[in-house]
Structures are given as C-alpha cells and as structure tokens.
Scaffold this motif. Structure first.
Motif, PDB file in Angstrom:
ATOM      1  N   GLU A  38      32.108  39.340  44.891  1.00 14.19           N
ATOM      2  CA  GLU A  38      30.946  38.950  43.774  1.00 14.19           C
ATOM      3  C   GLU A  38      32.356  37.683  44.111  1.00 14.19           C
ATOM      4  O   GLU A  38      33.436  37.058  44.835  1.00 14.19           O
ATOM      5  CB  GLU A  38      32.648  38.979  42.599  1.00 14.19           C
ATOM      6  N   VAL A  39      31.702  36.414  43.856  1.00 11.16           N
ATOM      7  CA  VAL A  39      31.965  35.033  44.180  1.00 11.16           C
ATOM      8  C   VAL A  39      32.764  34.017  42.598  1.00 11.16           C
ATOM      9  O   VAL A  39      31.640  34.255  41.825  1.00 11.16           O
ATOM     10  CB  VAL A  39      31.034  34.094  45.253  1.00 11.16           C
ATOM     11  N   VAL A  40      34.007  33.728  42.748  1.00 14.40           N
ATOM     12  CA  VAL A  40      34.589  33.239  41.409  1.00 14.40           C
ATOM     13  C   VAL A  40      34.460  31.857  42.075  1.00 14.40           C
ATOM     14  O   VAL A  40      35.293  30.812  42.913  1.00 14.40           O
ATOM     15  CB  VAL A  40      35.349  33.951  40.793  1.00 14.40           C
ATOM     16  N   VAL A  41      33.979  30.793  41.875  1.00 10.22           N
ATOM     17  CA  VAL A  41      33.733  28.939  41.246  1.00 10.22           C
ATOM     18  C   VAL A  41      33.450  28.901  40.494  1.00 10.22           C
ATOM     19  O   VAL A  41      31.475  28.842  39.844  1.00 10.22           O
ATOM     20  CB  VAL A  41      32.788  29.244  42.906  1.00 10.22           C
ATOM     21  N   THR A  44      32.544  30.487  37.069  1.00 15.49           N
ATOM     22  CA  THR A  44      31.230  31.417  37.555  1.00 15.49           C
ATOM     23  C   THR A  44      31.568  32.867  38.119  1.00 15.49           C
ATOM     24  O   THR A  44      32.183  31.954  38.679  1.00 15.49           O
ATOM     25  CB  THR A  44      29.429  31.132  37.411  1.00 15.49           C
ATOM     26  N   ARG A  45      31.274  33.726  37.649  1.00 14.63           N
ATOM     27  CA  ARG A  45      31.135  34.398  38.800  1.00 14.63           C
ATOM     28  C   ARG A  45      30.188  35.170  38.489  1.00 14.63           C
ATOM     29  O   ARG A  45      29.771  35.680  37.875  1.00 14.63           O
ATOM     30  CB  ARG A  45      32.575  35.685  37.611  1.00 14.63           C
ATOM     31  N   LYS A  46      29.452  35.622  39.909  1.00 16.12           N
ATOM     32  CA  LYS A  46      28.256  36.200  40.468  1.00 16.12           C
ATOM     33  C   LYS A  46      28.051  37.280  41.160  1.00 16.12           C
ATOM     34  O   LYS A  46      29.541  36.976  41.999  1.00 16.12           O
ATOM     35  CB  LYS A  46      27.370  34.870  40.912  1.00 16.12           C
ATOM     36  N   THR A  47      27.523  38.061  41.396  1.00 16.29           N
ATOM     37  CA  THR A  47      27.486  39.147  42.221  1.00 16.29           C
ATOM     38  C   THR A  47      27.037  39.253  43.689  1.00 16.29           C
ATOM     39  O   THR A  47      25.483  38.441  42.700  1.00 16.29           O
ATOM     40  CB  THR A  47      27.305  40.697  41.862  1.00 16.29           C
ATOM     41  N   TYR A  48      26.717  38.913  44.602  1.00 16.68           N
ATOM     42  CA  TYR A  48      26.228  38.665  45.787  1.00 16.68           C
ATOM     43  C   TYR A  48      25.815  40.117  46.853  1.00 16.68           C
ATOM     44  O   TYR A  48      26.923  40.900  46.854  1.00 16.68           O
ATOM     45  CB  TYR A  48      26.458  37.681  46.410  1.00 16.68           C
ATOM     46  N   THR A  49      24.976  40.306  47.631  1.00 18.12           N
ATOM     47  CA  THR A  49      24.713  40.824  48.270  1.00 18.12           C
ATOM     48  C   THR A  49      24.645  40.902  49.855  1.00 18.12           C
ATOM     49  O   THR A  49      23.695  39.456  49.680  1.00 18.12           O
ATOM     50  CB  THR A  49      23.357  42.301  48.457  1.00 18.12           C
ATOM     51  N   ASP A  83      32.659  45.215  51.836  1.00 11.80           N
ATOM     52  CA  ASP A  83      32.094  45.415  50.212  1.00 11.80           C
ATOM     53  C   ASP A  83      33.132  45.738  48.841  1.00 11.80           C
ATOM     54  O   ASP A  83      33.990  46.063  49.094  1.00 11.80           O
ATOM     55  CB  ASP A  83      31.546  47.600  50.324  1.00 11.80           C
ATOM     56  N   GLY A  84      32.796  45.349  48.461  1.00  9.56           N
ATOM     57  CA  GLY A  84      33.756  45.198  46.970  1.00  9.56           C
ATOM     58  C   GLY A  84      34.591  43.806  46.822  1.00  9.56           C
ATOM     59  O   GLY A  84      35.550  43.335  45.413  1.00  9.56           O
ATOM     60  N   MET A  85      34.440  43.113  48.255  1.00  5.63           N
ATOM     61  CA  MET A  85      35.355  42.251  47.498  1.00  5.63           C
ATOM     62  C   MET A  85      34.577  40.671  47.234  1.00  5.63           C
ATOM     63  O   MET A  85      33.901  40.439  46.547  1.00  5.63           O
ATOM     64  CB  MET A  85      35.196  41.276  49.325  1.00  5.63           C
ATOM     65  N   VAL A  86      35.932  40.201  46.032  1.00 10.70           N
ATOM     66  CA  VAL A  86      36.044  38.869  45.647  1.00 10.70           C
ATOM     67  C   VAL A  86      36.292  37.367  45.864  1.00 10.70           C
ATOM     68  O   VAL A  86      38.180  37.467  46.584  1.00 10.70           O
ATOM     69  CB  VAL A  86      36.890  39.486  44.311  1.00 10.70           C
TER      70      VAL A  86
END
Length: 543
Positions: A38-41, A44-49, A83-86
């Motif tokens: 996930e990236v919090v910026v 917003t909080r979005k999930t990426y692969t 994996d699972g990093m914020v």
C-alpha cells in the motif's frame, strides 16, 4: 492389439495430467511472486502489486508517483519492497514569510557637569525603528511544523534617546602636561594645564569614536560624527576637523569626506592626514571596506581639501577584506605600518601597495564565528625603529591554530626585520601594547623607553576576562602591575574599558576605567579619576 491401444490411451492421459499439473504449478508460482503493498500519499491509500524485485524508489517511479527532494518517504527509497509493506509519503514544502515589527529605541543617560545637579536635558528624543524578520516556514502535508528566522533586515534603524543628567563636579584637579583630549557622552573634550580646565570642543555630540586623532602639537583635531539623517545606515559618518583647539569656542568644520573607516594626522606635516573608507553594507560589520589609502592636505584657514594623493586604490585583497585594514603612521611621518587579521607589514608608498606581512599568524576563527574580526593594534617607538603588537599565538592544547586561545606580545625592529614573537607570552587578546615616549632613566641617566600593556587575569579566556595595566622594560623584563591592582575589579575591555595613552613625558598614563578617565602616575602608582561627564573613550595625549 486392443491391449496396446489401451496402454497408449493411458499413457496419453498420464502425460496430459502432468502437463495440467505443471500449468497449475506455474500459475501458483506466478501468483506467489507478486508483491502486494500500500502507498499512503496526498490523503489517499492505494494498493499496488509488483512482480519484480525492486526498491521503494523504483516502485514509485514505475507507478509515476512523484516525490520531491523535500518529501519524507518511509521506509526510505533505497529499501527493497516486500509483501504487505505500507509506504508513507509526507509532502514537505517550504516558504519564506516576512513580517515588519517595531524596533524599540534605547534610553541612554549620561552624566554631565555642564548642567545643574539633577537637571535632565534631552539631547535626542529617540525614535523607534522598523525591523523586517524573514522566516523559513516548513509544512508537512499542509500543516506548519517549524518556523526559523533566516534574516533580520533593519529597514529603519532606531535612534536612541539621549539624556544628560547634571552632576556635581566633585573631581579633584590634577596637573596636566601637554594636551589631553577624549570623547565623553558623544562630545569631544580637552584638558590643558589642569584637569579642572577641561572644556568641550564640540556641542552637537554624535562623535562615533571611529576617528579621533589629535595632531602632534595638539592644535588640530580630526574626528568622525554620525550623520543626522535617520535614513542613513548606522555606520554612515562624516569626517570633521577643528583647525585650532585653542579657539574659544573652537569651530568644528565638516569636510567633504563620508563613511571614513580610519584617519590619522601625518606627523610633522601640517594639516595633512591619511584616511581609508568603506561603504555601509548589510553584513555583520555594518560596512564593507574599500581598503584604500589616501593622503589629504587641508587648507589651514578654511578646512577645504586642497590636495588628494591616492596611495592605494580600492581593493578586496587579503583575508576578511570587507572588515578593512588598520593603518599606523610612524612618528617620523615617513613610514606606515598596517595590520590585518593574519599579519602586520609596511606600506610601500612608491609602489602603492601593502608589502607582504613581516609578522604572520593564523586569524582568530572564534571572532569570525561571533561576527567580528580581530586585528592587532600597532604602536611605534618614538624613534620610528620598533613596533610592538599583539599576535595570535600557537595552540595551547589540542585546538587548531586558528582557534588557539593564546595571544602573545611581539616586537619588530623595522630596519632589519628582527622579530621576537613571544617577548611576553599569554598576555591576552586585548593587550594593546603601547611604547612610552623616550625619556631619561632617573636611576641610570640614559635614554630609554617602556612598554605598557593590558594583561589578562585569565589568559586562557582572554576575550571576556578582566585585565590589569602592566608596565615593563622595553625588553619585556620587570613587568609590574600598575593599575587597578588585584584587590579591585579589573579592567573590562569587552565592555569598552582599557583604552590608554602615555603622557608626553612618559611619567603618566591616562586610562578608561569604569566609564571615567583616570590618570596614573607610573612611578608612584597613584591613580586619580579626572572625569565624570559619562562614558569616556579614545583618550589622546600629546606634548
């Protein structure tokens, strides 16, 4: 035949199962290699692969997530993703804000014997100034987190309120040889014959003490005065002259010269002086020196400039050139020495240059850190043969040469460049040694001279410590404390005390102590206070 066909079908089914299992394994393997984070910026909080090994910075670049040099990224951009990093990005921005505020004036009160005791006279009403303070403001995600001062600009300097308070003249008279002049509460005073005969040479005040020089016969006075224009920079000054101090009242004449850094009469040449100039500047000193040198001849009747001889053009050579250069005439009026932050040398009048320094030493870095530049004083012997000065000495312990806490007294014989760089060690930064006039030794009958200097009570903390006035023989032997003595509060050069001058006969010393001028008999050790007009500075004594 049927058996073979059956076996062939079974083999095909077996191979097909293997292929299917391989495909499934391949599919599972691909899914397992993808990193989900996930990236919090920007709220917003979005999930990426992501399916490759990469750092945080590479991932952000791949998804075109912009990061400025000021932004805070956690974990840091060099960190490998998992994996699972914020990943959190805090947007950091800066701006400059400036505000204008009132710069309050100070009230300065000075004693004077020219008013009835208790009477207060306002010489300058005082005026508040304006100061602009500029801040560096830092925001994180739009919220202010810090504000630090970047710059202070004096838009309009405050003008101090000056008040004079009448006091009784309770000073006992002391005989005076020659002519003794000094500045007290912004005015020039003169004493002749007796201290009780002191009289003012100026009435408008404003003497800044940057230039205050009495000619060798005591008849001409050269001085600088602050300009009267409130819009001028604090350094701005005007050069004035009194052509005959014997006149009653004397007539101060403003010359054409402004913003003068140093000036001094040329010995033996009437109405002639050397000067160096500067320009007001918004730096820590308040000025930027030109490091020039000119010799001026005045008309003895009008004070008008009738000749200008430029010896050295404006330049920025040397260490800390913006601070300026200290100059000192030899008593014969034919030689001149100079001092800078890292050395002392002679002026070559014919070539129009400063010769390389004869005495060199490291500059004093601690003064630079405190927004001032230390330069040694220069004193010539009466025969123009010797110079005595203070030098920045070698380190005391593990400090660097430029941060050495040691200051020594050195002498230089100019004719052959013979130097003793530690004639008297560890005297202190404000030693300011001065040669006495040549006089006949009463005990042995030959002509000789002495050295007076200030000795730091704590030579390892000499910038702010107290001092004593010491007199030694010309070779540094027989040093003895003559004023004020260890039982009294010492002299505080850091507070403007300690300026001193020899009498023309070498028997007395006039010294500034506790805001007044004191006369000291060198042989008897008797000291008497001779002023009470207020803060005294710049004593000058000629015969």
């Amino acid at each position: 035949m049927k058996t073979w066909a059956l076996s062939y079908r079974l083999l095909l089914l077996f191979l097909l199962a293997i292929v299917l299992l391989g495909c499934e394994a391949s599919t599972n393997s691909t899914d397992d290699s993808k990193v989900r984070l996930e990236v919090v910026v920007d709220g917003t909080r979005k999930t990426y692969t992501y399916d490759r090994i990469a750092s945080v910075g590479q991932l952000l670049a791949a998804y075109e997530i912009e990061v400025s040099p000021l932004d805070k990224v956690n974990p840091p951009q060099f960190t490998q993703i998992s994996d699972g990093m914020v990943i959190t990005i805090v947007r950091v921005t800066e701006e400059e804000k400036c505000t204008d505020s009132t710069l309050a004036y100070e009230v300065k009160r000075f004693n004077t014997t020219n008013l009835e005791p208790g009477v207060v006279e306002v010489a300058e009403p005082g005026k508040n100034g304006i100061e602009r303070i500029c801040y560096r403001v830092v925001y994180e995600d739009g919220v202010e987190v810090s504000s630090t001062i970047r710059e202070r600009i004096i838009l309009e300097p405050a003008i101090d309120r000056i008040e004079y308070v009448g006091v009784e003249d309770n000073v006992d008279p002391v005989p005076i040889i020659g002519t003794l002049s000094y500045i007290a509460s912004g005015q020039a005073y003169i004493m002749q014959t007796s201290s009780s005969s002191r009289r003012p040479l100026t009435t408008e005040g404003g003497l800044d003490g940057r230039v205050f020089d009495l000619s060798s016969d005591g008849r001409q006075l050269l001085f600088t005065r602050q300009t009267s224009d409130a819009n001028d920079e604090p350094f701005a000054n005007e050069l004035w002259v009194i052509l005959d101090t014997r006149s009653n009242p004397p007539t101060p004449i403003q010359t054409e010269l402004r913003d003068v850094l140093t000036a001094a009469w040329r010995p033996g040449v009437p109405y002639t002086f050397a000067y160096s100039s500067a320009t007001p500047a918004n730096i820590f000193s308040g000025w930027s020196a030109y490091n020039d040198l000119h010799i001026i001849r005045l008309d003895g009747q009008t004070g008008n400039i009738i000749n200008v001889d430029t010896i050295i053009e404006s330049n920025l050579t040397g260490l800390f050139a913006a601070w300026g250069t200290r100059f000192a005439w030899a008593p014969d009026g034919q030689k001149m020495a100079y001092a800078k932050a890292d050395g002392i040398g002679l002026v070559d009048f014919a070539a129009g240059v400063l010769l390389p320094p004869t005495i060199s030493f490291p500059h004093f870095e601690s003064s630079i850190a405190s927004n001032w530049v230390w330069q040694p004083t220069i004193s010539w012997s009466q025969d123009s043969e010797w110079i005595v000065t203070t030098v920045h000495g070698p380190p005391y312990a593990e400090e660097s040469p430029t941060n050495s806490i040691i200051f020594d007294l050195a002498v230089w014989r100019v004719s052959d460049n013979f130097i003793i760089d530690r004639l008297l060690p560890e005297v202190g930064i404000w030693a300011n040694p001065i040669y006495s006039p040549i006089a006949v030794d009463p005990e042995f009958g030959f002509k000789d001279f002495q050295i007076a200097y200030l000795q730091a009570r704590d030579p390892y903390n000499s910038v702010s410590t107290e001092y004593d006035l010491v007199v030694a023989d010309r070779d540094g032997s027989n040093p003895r404390i003559v004023f004020p003595g260890t039982s009294l509060r010492g002299i505080r050069p850091i507070d403007g005390e300690g300026e001193f001058v020899w009498s023309p006969d070498g028997e007395q010393i006039a010294i500034v102590y506790q805001n007044d001028l004191w006369l000291l008999n060198v042989r008897s050790g008797i000291a008497q206070r001779v002023t009470n007009e207020g803060p005294v500075r710049a004593p000058r004594w000629v015969g």
